[in-house]
Structure formats: C-alpha cells, structure tokens
Design a protein around this motif. Sequence first.
Motif, PDB file in Angstrom:
ATOM      1  N   THR A 129       0.863  -1.178   0.000  1.00 37.94           N
ATOM      2  CA  THR A 129       0.000   0.000   0.000  1.00 37.94           C
ATOM      3  C   THR A 129       0.892   1.218   0.000  1.00 37.94           C
ATOM      4  O   THR A 129       2.108   1.121   0.202  1.00 37.94           O
ATOM      5  CB  THR A 129      -0.894   0.043   1.251  1.00 37.94           C
ATOM      6  N   LYS A 130       0.285   2.366  -0.147  1.00 35.57           N
ATOM      7  CA  LYS A 130       1.060   3.600  -0.128  1.00 35.57           C
ATOM      8  C   LYS A 130       1.331   3.970   1.324  1.00 35.57           C
ATOM      9  O   LYS A 130       0.742   4.865   1.885  1.00 35.57           O
ATOM     10  CB  LYS A 130       0.271   4.705  -0.824  1.00 35.57           C
ATOM     11  N   GLY A 131       2.221   3.223   1.945  1.00 34.16           N
ATOM     12  CA  GLY A 131       2.511   3.474   3.341  1.00 34.16           C
ATOM     13  C   GLY A 131       3.355   2.357   3.912  1.00 34.16           C
ATOM     14  O   GLY A 131       3.782   1.462   3.186  1.00 34.16           O
ATOM     15  N   TRP A 132       3.571   2.421   5.188  1.00 32.35           N
ATOM     16  CA  TRP A 132       4.447   1.457   5.856  1.00 32.35           C
ATOM     17  C   TRP A 132       3.652   0.600   6.831  1.00 32.35           C
ATOM     18  O   TRP A 132       2.610   0.984   7.303  1.00 32.35           O
ATOM     19  CB  TRP A 132       5.551   2.206   6.607  1.00 32.35           C
ATOM     20  N   GLY A 133       4.189  -0.543   7.079  1.00 28.44           N
ATOM     21  CA  GLY A 133       3.556  -1.437   8.036  1.00 28.44           C
ATOM     22  C   GLY A 133       4.346  -2.714   8.097  1.00 28.44           C
ATOM     23  O   GLY A 133       5.486  -2.783   7.627  1.00 28.44           O
ATOM     24  N   THR A 134       3.735  -3.722   8.649  1.00 27.20           N
ATOM     25  CA  THR A 134       4.441  -4.988   8.812  1.00 27.20           C
ATOM     26  C   THR A 134       4.686  -5.688   7.488  1.00 27.20           C
ATOM     27  O   THR A 134       5.456  -6.631   7.426  1.00 27.20           O
ATOM     28  CB  THR A 134       3.636  -5.911   9.730  1.00 27.20           C
ATOM     29  N   ALA A 146       5.787  -4.107   4.703  1.00 26.80           N
ATOM     30  CA  ALA A 146       6.786  -3.376   3.935  1.00 26.80           C
ATOM     31  C   ALA A 146       8.158  -3.954   4.260  1.00 26.80           C
ATOM     32  O   ALA A 146       8.477  -4.196   5.426  1.00 26.80           O
ATOM     33  CB  ALA A 146       6.736  -1.891   4.298  1.00 26.80           C
TER      34      ALA A 146
END
Lengths: 114, 114
Positions: A96-101, A103
Amino acid sequence: AAGVIQSPRHLIKEKRETATLKCYPIPRHDTVYWYQQGPGQDPQFLISFYEKMQSDKGSIPDRFSAQQFSDYHSELNMSSLELGDSALYFCASSPTKGWGTEAFFGQGTRLTVV
Amino acid sequence: GESVGLHLPTLSVQEGDNSIINCAYSNSASDYFIWYKQESGKGPQFIIDIRSNMDKRQGQRVTVLLNKTVKHLSLQIAATQPGDSAVYFCAENPPRNQGGKLIFGQGTELSVKP
C-alpha cells in the motif's frame, strides 16, 4: 517467501560515470521507496513511487533520476557520479502507499565510486 | 533530519541482560513508528511497530515505549543474545498528507558480549 530483490549487490564506478540500480518489489506490492545510507549514517529517503507515479521526493540530487515500470520494478539512474555518492542504496516495497508490517527492505546495492 | 558524523552511539551489554535503546523523533504529527534492526551489509529488518494512539507495545522479547510529550521512543530487548548484535534504528512515518516516506533516526549499535 519472495523478498525485495536489488541488483547488482555491488557496483564499482569511476567518477563522472553513470550507474543504474534496480529494484524488484515483492509481488503485488505497488509502492517502492529508495534510500541512501552513507557509512555509519541512517538511511536517507531519496524518492518513492506508487502505481508507477512518483509519490514523494526527498534529498535526491538532480543528477539522479528514477522511475517505476509497468511491472512495478524500479530503477535509480545516477549520472556524473561523485565520490560522495559511495553508499548503500536500499529500496523497500509495500503493498500500500505506506508502511507497516508488510513493507520490506531489500539487501541493498553497495555503490563504490573511485 | 540529517545525521552527523560517522560514529554511531554504541550500547554494550552482557548476554542475558536487558537492553534499552532510545530514540528521539522529529515530527510531532507522525502517527506511526517502527524499530528496525540492521546487520552489517544487510537491509533494515522490521522488529516492532507502534501507532501514536498507544504508548506501549510488546512483542517477543521486545517492547516499544512511546512518549509523545517529549517525542521519544525506546526499544527494550529482554535477555539480550549475541544474535541481537546489530544497529538499531527507529523510524517515524509522518501523516500521509506529508508524504509516505519513513524518516529514520540516528542508529544505535548494540554489541552483546557472550
């Protein structure tokens, strides 16, 4: 599980030469980020792409350019290389356009300019 | 922000002790934070994350504490092992309307003595 693939892993170039670094994101990841990490320094954000469009820009020199292709892989093109460009270059991909687990960073390309 | 110098802060601990690594972040609007572990020559590896609506989150042997008042993060590693030796970075994710990049803080090198 597939990871973020970067190539080449190591690259040696002379001053004023050009270099192209490649990043292959995890399948179905549509966002790619590029970072530069000098010796003993924290990673510095260069540029990012979401769905093949540039989404954000950081401290990327004008001598550098990047793009994301239709298959979502990305290339960082570096021209007129300087000694100070020697660094580790990482890319990361995200679903997605973002960070998280979900990425992840690649193993990086070590660029040495001599 | 930009890191200065080539010498990372270093934390040296004895195997089995607990480790606490601290980090200051810069943007009070950041709403998501990640701790990364980076081994020599490798890309940053996700350890644990926390959202700004929390002040503590626990994982396996790791705990992250967030103090928004003073813009401070800490990573606690319980029963530190030699395999924990690495450089640890905190990273902040500003709100999406400020771009999707992740901003890294200055790393701390953790050295675990057997």
